[in-house]
Design an enzyme around this catalytic site. Sequence first.
Site, PDB file in Angstrom:
ATOM      1  CG  ASP A  21      -1.522  -1.191   1.489  1.00 66.40           C
ATOM      2  OD1 ASP A  21      -2.434  -1.753   0.550  1.00 66.40           O
ATOM      3  OD2 ASP A  21      -1.794  -1.823   2.428  1.00 66.40           O
ATOM      4  N   GLY A  54       0.930   2.426  -7.623  1.00 65.52           N
ATOM      5  CA  GLY A  54       0.141   2.625  -8.394  1.00 65.52           C
ATOM      6  C   GLY A  54       0.419   3.860  -9.307  1.00 65.52           C
ATOM      7  CG  HIS A  77      -1.440  -0.948  -8.020  1.00 65.18           C
ATOM      8  ND1 HIS A  77      -0.686  -0.841  -7.071  1.00 65.18           N
ATOM      9  CD2 HIS A  77      -1.115  -1.802  -9.002  1.00 65.18           C
ATOM     10  CE1 HIS A  77       0.322  -1.725  -7.282  1.00 65.18           C
ATOM     11  NE2 HIS A  77       0.064  -2.000  -8.473  1.00 65.18           N
ATOM     12  N   GLY A  88     -10.544  -3.702   2.625  1.00 63.22           N
ATOM     13  CA  GLY A  88     -11.447  -2.743   3.403  1.00 63.22           C
ATOM     14  C   GLY A  88     -11.118  -2.621   4.816  1.00 63.22           C
ATOM     15  CG  LEU A 115       7.290  14.528   2.568  1.00 67.18           C
ATOM     16  CD1 LEU A 115       8.057  13.787   3.564  1.00 67.18           C
ATOM     17  CD2 LEU A 115       8.334  15.309   1.594  1.00 67.18           C
TER      18      LEU A 115
HETATM   19  N1  LIG Z   1      -1.960  12.059   0.357  1.00 66.38           N
HETATM   20  C1  LIG Z   1      -1.017  11.468  -0.676  1.00 66.38           C
HETATM   21  N2  LIG Z   1      -1.754  10.071  -1.089  1.00 66.38           N
HETATM   22  C2  LIG Z   1      -1.005   9.444  -2.044  1.00 66.38           C
HETATM   23  C3  LIG Z   1       0.066   9.794  -2.491  1.00 66.38           C
HETATM   24  N3  LIG Z   1       0.584   8.780  -3.375  1.00 66.38           N
HETATM   25  C4  LIG Z   1      -0.643   7.791  -3.494  1.00 66.38           C
HETATM   26  N4  LIG Z   1      -1.295   8.371  -2.775  1.00 66.38           N
HETATM   27  C5  LIG Z   1      -2.556   7.551  -2.387  1.00 66.38           C
HETATM   28  O1  LIG Z   1      -2.469   6.415  -1.614  1.00 66.38           O
HETATM   29  C6  LIG Z   1      -3.100   5.240  -2.097  1.00 66.38           C
HETATM   30  C7  LIG Z   1      -2.343   4.317  -2.476  1.00 66.38           C
HETATM   31  O2  LIG Z   1      -2.434   3.423  -1.829  1.00 66.38           O
HETATM   32  P1  LIG Z   1      -2.624   1.953  -2.811  1.00 66.38           P
HETATM   33  O3  LIG Z   1      -3.268   2.098  -3.952  1.00 66.38           O
HETATM   34  O4  LIG Z   1      -3.360   1.183  -1.777  1.00 66.38           O
HETATM   35  O5  LIG Z   1      -1.239   1.530  -2.828  1.00 66.38           O
HETATM   36  P2  LIG Z   1      -0.439   0.608  -3.746  1.00 66.38           P
HETATM   37  O6  LIG Z   1      -1.127  -0.801  -3.711  1.00 66.38           O
HETATM   38  O7  LIG Z   1       1.003   0.573  -3.392  1.00 66.38           O
HETATM   39  O8  LIG Z   1      -0.788   1.269  -5.146  1.00 66.38           O
HETATM   40  C8  LIG Z   1      -4.230   6.101  -3.323  1.00 66.38           C
HETATM   41  O9  LIG Z   1      -5.487   6.098  -2.608  1.00 66.38           O
HETATM   42  C9  LIG Z   1      -3.403   7.078  -3.714  1.00 66.38           C
HETATM   43  O10 LIG Z   1      -4.366   8.184  -4.293  1.00 66.38           O
HETATM   44  C10 LIG Z   1       0.910  11.146  -1.969  1.00 66.38           C
HETATM   45  O11 LIG Z   1       2.053  11.377  -2.265  1.00 66.38           O
HETATM   46  N5  LIG Z   1       0.026  11.524  -1.315  1.00 66.38           N
END
Ligand SMILES: Nc1nc2c(ncn2[C@@H]2O[C@H](COP(=O)(O)OP(=O)(O)O)[C@@H](O)[C@H]2O)c(=O)[nH]1
Lengths: 456, 456
Positions: free
Chosen positions: A25, A29, A53, A326, A356
């Site tokens: 997480d 993505g 993602h 969830g 960050l």
């Molecule tokens: N506040 C913030 N949210 C981010 C950033 N990069 C990604 N996100 C959010 O973090 C979540 C990514 O988590 P997730 O998709 O579960 O992670 P993944 O499985 O590694 O892709 C999404 O809701 C993105 O919109 C960031 O730099 N700042």
Amino acid sequence: GLADMAQRSGLQARVAVVLGAQWGDEGKGKLADVLQERFDFGVRFGGGANAGHTLVIDGKKFAFHLLPCGLVQEHTINVLGNGCVVHVPAIFDELEPLTEAGIDTKGRLKVSDRAHLLFDFHKQVDGLLEQGRGGNKLGTTKQGIGPAYSSKMTRNGVRAGMLKEPWEEFEKVYTALAEAHERMYDVEVDKVAELEKLKGMRQKMLDEDMITDTTYLLNKAYMDGKNILAEGANACMLDIDHGTYPFVTSSSTTVGGVCTGMGLSPDKVDCSIGVVKAYTTRVGTGPFPTELTDDLAGGDLPRGAPGTEIGAYLQKVGGEIGVTTGRKRRCGWFDAALMQYSVMINNYSSINITKLDCLDELDEIKIGVAYKSKSTGERLPAGFMPSTISGLYDVEVVYETLPGWKTSIAEARTFEELPSNAQAYLNRIEELLQVPISWIGVGPGRNQMATKGFKA
Amino acid sequence: GLADMAQRSGLQARVAVVLGAQWGDEGKGKLADVLQERFDFGVRFGGGANAGHTLVIDGKKFAFHLLPCGLVQEHTINVLGNGCVVHVPAIFDELEPLTEAGIDTKGRLKVSDRAHLLFDFHKQVDGLLEQGRGGNKLGTTKQGIGPAYSSKMTRNGVRAGMLKEPWEEFEKVYTALAEAHERMYDVEVDKVAELEKLKGMRQKMLDEDMITDTTYLLNKAYMDGKNILAEGANACMLDIDHGTYPFVTSSSTTVGGVCTGMGLSPDKVDCSIGVVKAYTTRVGTGPFPTELTDDLAGGDLPRGAPGTEIGAYLQKVGGEIGVTTGRKRRCGWFDAALMQYSVMINNYSSINITKLDCLDELDEIKIGVAYKSKSTGERLPAGFMPSTISGLYDVEVVYETLPGWKTSIAEARTFEELPSNAQAYLNRIEELLQVPISWIGVGPGRNQMATKGFKA
Ligand SMILES: Nc1nc2c(ncn2[C@@H]2O[C@H](COP(=O)(O)OP(=O)(O)O)[C@@H](O)[C@H]2O)c(=O)[nH]1
Ligand SMILES: Nc1nc2c(ncn2[C@@H]2O[C@H](COP(=O)(O)OP(=O)(O)O)[C@@H](O)[C@H]2O)c(=O)[nH]1
């Protein structure tokens, strides 16, 4: 220098890999989506519908669990590599919203004929196994991932290529595997229903020539000068070998898994980027040294114990709730000791720090800089990670405290535009990990990425 | 040039890998033994007691099934990496003859605390599973390899590190796993006997500090400038992902497995050598396109059918009988189409051709240069390997015939000293594979290796 960092950013790679460097997480993505623009292929090399993602495109949210998120970009071919376990209905569940949003996916998804199929009974058994663990649950997503890989190892697994054989042949191997599960786990499997469902989907897959030899496809593409982006699912600490077993997923989520899971030799992978949150989260059970223990965050300490507010705060501002499950995620400080291990295993070309911005309002920010053994008092060397659960629970974290920056960084697009305290925080992380930071996430938006040392 | 080939020979590598490029038994042990002199570490990264390296030292034969054969050279530390499955009694069975021969092994064997333990009941179940396959046997070695990896994937596997925990903790996880097998396979496991046996061996392992974090050990050694030799077990076509599933072993035997199975990142592997017989063999069942079908060799054609004498001849002069299994190996011509696939997956730095001397007496030698589909008549592109068993049986081999050299090559130590027809044979192979040949086996003896393009 600039040229070196441009290379390390992934923007010039022939084969780039985006890997989760912590417990998942991390926001892989978003980086995958940003990089994908200049890559011809988007590939998943392991795992199943247990990734999460999330992409936000034109205000519309797309959640990818099984399919490569490159599918949203129409210039790409997307591949489920041989290392994946594929639940056929999940393919169509995820293609549908894309089609509805007007994205043409026809002929753009290729499933390796060497990938193993994941059947409904794998899920059924996954649930039973987890139940049987009583108080020692692994916190699996019950997506059947473990049982499907287990079938693969037992060598009665059914590979996707079998769907191209005469239907009777497929029925035969499916039935043999289903019956083996009925015997082993004393369950009843509705074979007729699943076969019926698969028969229709199989036809669609054959019509679109979806099942193919992706090992050859990808190697040929590489030879032809195409660029390939491999997007990791899960993360280093959830790797079947290198993670905190048994609280892991059943696939290779580290850089070696790219080679085993798509059939590209290691020398072809010229850039691997570790994606790391500016803090640490973990979903489900298992040890978590820098956790800010909190009942809200799933920890043991009572509400109000030291650190609890911050854990709960990060959970809230970070929106730390699993896309696939969830479930709320446990939160804690950035763990440099864990990351030193993650760097040792993967030797990232560079690092993408995400979220960050979630630290914007904190007065002070801590970094776990080393582990100490509670029982011996000794400081563990950099890169060393206890392999047993009891060893991990024996770990005490040595912290450093840095001042916060107390201002929004949402508009920064380069490292230089960040407040000096944020720069100091990132510099300290680089120093501890001995790996340069390339990308910095400053908000959830697609364009909210700052760069360090190169121009995007 | 000379410098390039010296690099490709493995003699200058920081991390070199010796990989079986066909279906196993290529003679990896000899090259590993030759290279090992200048490597500080000898590592197995996958599989269990199903390898079959034979070394002849001072006229004494040593058979290695589980342990790295580097153990015979006293300057080395030897490692069973995290990717291995370890039957504890096998460790002592293999250490004993070494000790008897006066080789000091104390402190020189390290077992990864992340490696999974293989128990007697895994073997018990392996036998049952193979029996249950009826006419469709996989020809497994019944060493419990598949079931042990299956436990690993199900995440109730027991890792070696558990032997360092209090004995009661070990007993608990052992018993849970044993009982799961009793339930699933309806067998009775003699848990008391196995625990009793393991308790004593565990003490010896603890006394010698045998179980340790080899991921850290190897990465630290690398940082400290030590050289590491990884010796593959089994071979490319037996790889769980890239092999002729289900007639494969349950581990990653290709170059990606080096990274997943010992925790060294891909960029650190600077030389991988594919070991290839000058002809092809395969033990057990499964498709084999260039087989010289023979009833003696295990094939279907009657004695005396075309090619049968040569198959039987190769079996005899090559001593093609399994070290671990005692089974006769099926024999056939060199399969360049198979090797093109093997090269695609592993991108070998160079190739070690072994047992070239076994062709000394043949009038003519054939090379399978390509596959054609029997059903469509089409020639398959180089590197393409059908992923299904039926696809492999649909393959017809296109052969080229080269003249033999009809003289002994036993004394050649360089490529230049080989008869010109032997040189032509090797040149054609290089041309087909687009990989340089570095080492050439000209007899079973340790010194019977010729070099090509570099000085040993
Ligand atoms: N506040 C913030 N949210 C981010 C950033 N990069 C990604 N996100 C959010 O973090 C979540 C990514 O988590 P997730 O998709 O579960 O992670 P993944 O499985 O590694 O892709 C999404 O809701 C993105 O919109 C960031 O730099 N700042
Ligand atoms: N005649 C001949 N025998 C060889 C040569 N290289 C290795 N061998 C023998 O072939 C056998 C190697 O097979 P094995 O140990 O089963 O293969 P491995 O598992 O790949 O090491 C041993 O008996 C070696 O002595 C060679 O160049 N010529």
